[in-house]
Design a protein around this motif. Structure first.
Motif, PDB file in Angstrom:
ATOM      1  N   GLN A 285       7.707   3.567  -0.395  1.00  0.00           N
ATOM      2  CA  GLN A 285       9.207   3.187  -0.989  1.00  0.00           C
ATOM      3  C   GLN A 285       9.082   3.842  -2.667  1.00  0.00           C
ATOM      4  O   GLN A 285      10.173   4.463  -3.110  1.00  0.00           O
ATOM      5  CB  GLN A 285       9.490   1.737  -0.936  1.00  0.00           C
ATOM      6  N   THR A 286       7.952   3.652  -3.211  1.00  0.00           N
ATOM      7  CA  THR A 286       7.941   3.785  -4.662  1.00  0.00           C
ATOM      8  C   THR A 286       7.443   5.167  -5.071  1.00  0.00           C
ATOM      9  O   THR A 286       7.251   5.539  -6.032  1.00  0.00           O
ATOM     10  CB  THR A 286       6.806   2.975  -5.098  1.00  0.00           C
ATOM     11  N   ASP A 287       7.418   5.971  -3.804  1.00  0.00           N
ATOM     12  CA  ASP A 287       7.200   7.465  -4.030  1.00  0.00           C
ATOM     13  C   ASP A 287       8.190   8.395  -4.579  1.00  0.00           C
ATOM     14  O   ASP A 287       9.353   7.914  -4.028  1.00  0.00           O
ATOM     15  CB  ASP A 287       6.399   8.061  -2.926  1.00  0.00           C
TER      16      ASP A 287
ATOM     17  N   ASP B  92       5.511  -0.233   1.195  1.00  0.00           N
ATOM     18  CA  ASP B  92       6.113  -0.432  -0.251  1.00  0.00           C
ATOM     19  C   ASP B  92       5.679   0.870  -0.973  1.00  0.00           C
ATOM     20  O   ASP B  92       6.338   1.405  -1.851  1.00  0.00           O
ATOM     21  CB  ASP B  92       5.544  -1.761  -0.806  1.00  0.00           C
TER      22      ASP B  92
END
Lengths: 126, 126
Positions: B124-126, B121
């Motif tokens: 993913q948000t990088d 997760d």
DNA sequence: GCTTGACTTCGAGTGCGCTCCAACTGCGAG
DNA sequence: CTCGCAGTTGGAGCGCACTCGAAGTCAAGC
């Protein structure tokens, strides 16, 4: 006092035998364990932590072959965490199925138990 | 049409192989199976019923040795039903323990799964 | 200084539960 | 009548996961 734990200490801690610990290393489930000046294994924290996971995998019925697949992913680096996750999730599903089959099969045995209890109660009241 | 089922039919029905069925008979888990005029096994209802129980015992991890102990009690007559009951109840306890250990060990694996999900997760948000 | 005990290696051995092979027999379909 | 298939036997073989034996090394305690 030396750094790390001896094979005997790790055996006591994990419930595996010293034989098994050496064998795990030999087949590649453990990375080569560092040795002291006399050639004796000193298990580091990370070795013991890996064993914590490995023993749970084994105890839930994962074949050594598949544990090895997982460890090889770990060794290959962090880029394949999705694969590791998938492997673990697949195993999780397997274990859950295993549990529900145990429950289902146990129910059959339970019926047999109930039957025997009935016979014995009947005898009692003769 | 002959009486009873052939080894192949019983294999299909029980999920055991024909090899295993013959082996069960050989080691004494099954009583000698009656043969037709050509020497082929014809499994009676009671043979298949016993297999129903035997397969559940196996599937829940009972060793063949202990299944054999149970069968020997069955063969010895009805006077030992208390012993049979005890054996089954003991196995029941074993299976229940087995299930709770599976659940406990699976929890450790679940934590690992959660950790991996967290990593992914975050990526993913990088 | 000697014994004891935990460790080392390598390869062989074990226990469990099937699984298979080889050679053969007998039945039913075409 | 021949073919193919399902069955028969006894004994050998297999895969898995350890488990052990033999022979040796090292360090600590008496």
């Amino acid at each position: 006092m030396e750094e790390g734990l001896s094979v005997g200490e790790v055996a006591a801690k994990t419930g595996l035998t010293a034989y098994t610990l050496r064998w795990y290393e030999q087949v590649g489930l453990l990375d080569p364990i560092p040795r002291d000046h006399a050639g004796r294994r000193r298990y580091r924290l990370r070795d013991v932590e890996r064993l914590d996971l490995l023993t749970k995998m084994r105890a839930t019925g994962m074949p050594v072959r598949e544990m090895l697949r997982y460890i090889e992913l770990v060794r290959a680096g962090t880029h394949n965490r999705r694969d590791r996750l998938e492997l673990l999730e697949q195993h999780r599903t397997t274990v859950l199925r295993q549990i529900s089959e145990l429950e289902r099969d146990l129910a059959v045995i339970d019926r047999k138990i109930t039957r025997y209890r009935g016979y014995l109660d009947a005898e009692q009241t003769d």
